[in-house]
Design a protein around this motif. Structure first.
Motif, short mmCIF file in Angstrom:
data_model
loop_
_atom_site.label_atom_id
_atom_site.label_comp_id
_atom_site.label_asym_id
_atom_site.label_seq_id
_atom_site.Cartn_x
_atom_site.Cartn_y
_atom_site.Cartn_z
N GLN A 2 71.94 45.18 -8.63
CA GLN A 2 72.28 44.14 -7.81
C GLN A 2 71.99 43.10 -7.74
O GLN A 2 70.59 42.60 -7.98
N LEU A 3 72.78 41.87 -7.38
CA LEU A 3 72.59 40.47 -6.98
C LEU A 3 72.85 39.61 -5.66
O LEU A 3 73.58 39.73 -5.96
N ALA A 91 81.14 23.04 -4.38
CA ALA A 91 81.30 24.85 -5.30
C ALA A 91 80.81 26.00 -4.72
O ALA A 91 79.61 26.00 -4.10
N VAL A 92 81.56 26.92 -4.19
CA VAL A 92 80.41 28.63 -4.32
C VAL A 92 79.89 28.69 -6.18
O VAL A 92 81.12 29.07 -6.93
N TYR A 93 78.44 28.60 -5.65
CA TYR A 93 77.68 28.67 -7.36
C TYR A 93 77.66 30.65 -7.30
O TYR A 93 76.91 31.49 -6.30
N TYR A 94 77.26 31.35 -8.56
CA TYR A 94 77.33 32.46 -8.47
C TYR A 94 76.35 33.08 -9.38
O TYR A 94 76.48 32.18 -10.40
N CYS A 95 75.99 33.94 -9.89
CA CYS A 95 74.61 34.69 -11.15
C CYS A 95 75.75 35.55 -11.05
O CYS A 95 75.76 36.99 -10.60
N ALA A 96 75.60 36.07 -12.03
CA ALA A 96 75.81 36.89 -13.37
C ALA A 96 74.63 37.64 -14.23
O ALA A 96 74.02 36.84 -15.09
N ALA A 97 75.71 38.74 -14.37
CA ALA A 97 74.41 39.49 -15.97
C ALA A 97 75.61 40.16 -17.18
O ALA A 97 76.40 40.85 -16.57
N ASP A 98 75.19 39.86 -18.53
CA ASP A 98 75.38 40.64 -19.00
C ASP A 98 74.66 41.71 -19.85
O ASP A 98 73.19 41.15 -20.19
N GLN A 99 75.22 43.02 -19.76
CA GLN A 99 73.67 43.33 -20.19
C GLN A 99 74.36 43.74 -21.06
O GLN A 99 73.67 44.33 -22.22
N ALA A 100 75.94 42.96 -22.39
CA ALA A 100 76.44 44.05 -23.17
C ALA A 100 74.87 43.26 -24.30
O ALA A 100 75.76 43.78 -25.79
N TYR A 113 77.76 42.53 -14.70
CA TYR A 113 77.49 42.32 -12.58
C TYR A 113 77.76 40.65 -12.08
O TYR A 113 77.11 39.72 -12.87
N TRP A 114 77.93 40.73 -10.96
CA TRP A 114 77.86 39.28 -10.03
C TRP A 114 77.61 39.53 -8.38
O TRP A 114 77.18 40.58 -8.12
N GLY A 115 76.82 37.99 -8.41
CA GLY A 115 76.18 38.09 -6.71
C GLY A 115 76.98 37.46 -6.05
O GLY A 115 78.49 37.47 -6.63
N GLN A 116 77.20 37.84 -4.88
CA GLN A 116 78.08 37.54 -3.25
C GLN A 116 78.36 35.35 -3.60
O GLN A 116 79.30 35.42 -2.97
#
Length: 124
Positions: A2-3, A91-100, A113-116
């Motif tokens: 979770q982010l 803007a709205v800024y989002y953090c995201a995770a790449d597990q691949a 996965y994405w933060g809110q």
């Protein structure tokens, strides 16, 4: 994982903000992490990315020279230092995770996965 993104706010043009993204779980250090943003009426776009160990960083042209992405794997936290902010950075800024394990993921569908999101408003 979770982010949780934070640190957004209202700032005048030329000012600075530091965004944070706190991650839960024990696998944060294995993910490539990215920051994206979405301005009103526009598509979400890549801003910056950082490899799992932090040795590689990538920036969109709009962010080069002004933004710095970093991470602290011991704290499970991702950062985006934004300097010399412009109204077009609003803007709205989002953090995201790449597990691949992608080398340089820049597309939305490469992230798992994405933060809110946290809102950044830059006034002129």
């Amino acid at each position: 994982v979770q982010l949780q993104a934070s640190g957004g706010g209202l700032v005048q043009a030329g000012g600075s903000l530091r965004l944070s993204c706190a991650a839960s779980g024990r696998t944060f250090s294995s993910f490539f992490m990215g920051w994206f943003r979405q301005a009103p009426g526009k598509e979400r776009e890549f801003v910056a990315g950082i490899s799992s160990g932090g040795s590689r960083t990538y920036y969109a042209d709009s962010a080069k020279g002004r933004f710095t992405i970093s991470r602290d794997n011991a704290k499970n936290t991702l950062y985006l230092q934004m300097n010399s902010l412009k109204p077009e950075d609003t803007a709205v800024y989002y953090c995201a995770a790449d597990q691949a394990g992608n080398w340089y993921p820049r597309r939305l569908n490469e992230y798992d996965y994405w933060g809110q999101g946290t809102e950044v408003t830059v006034s002129s």
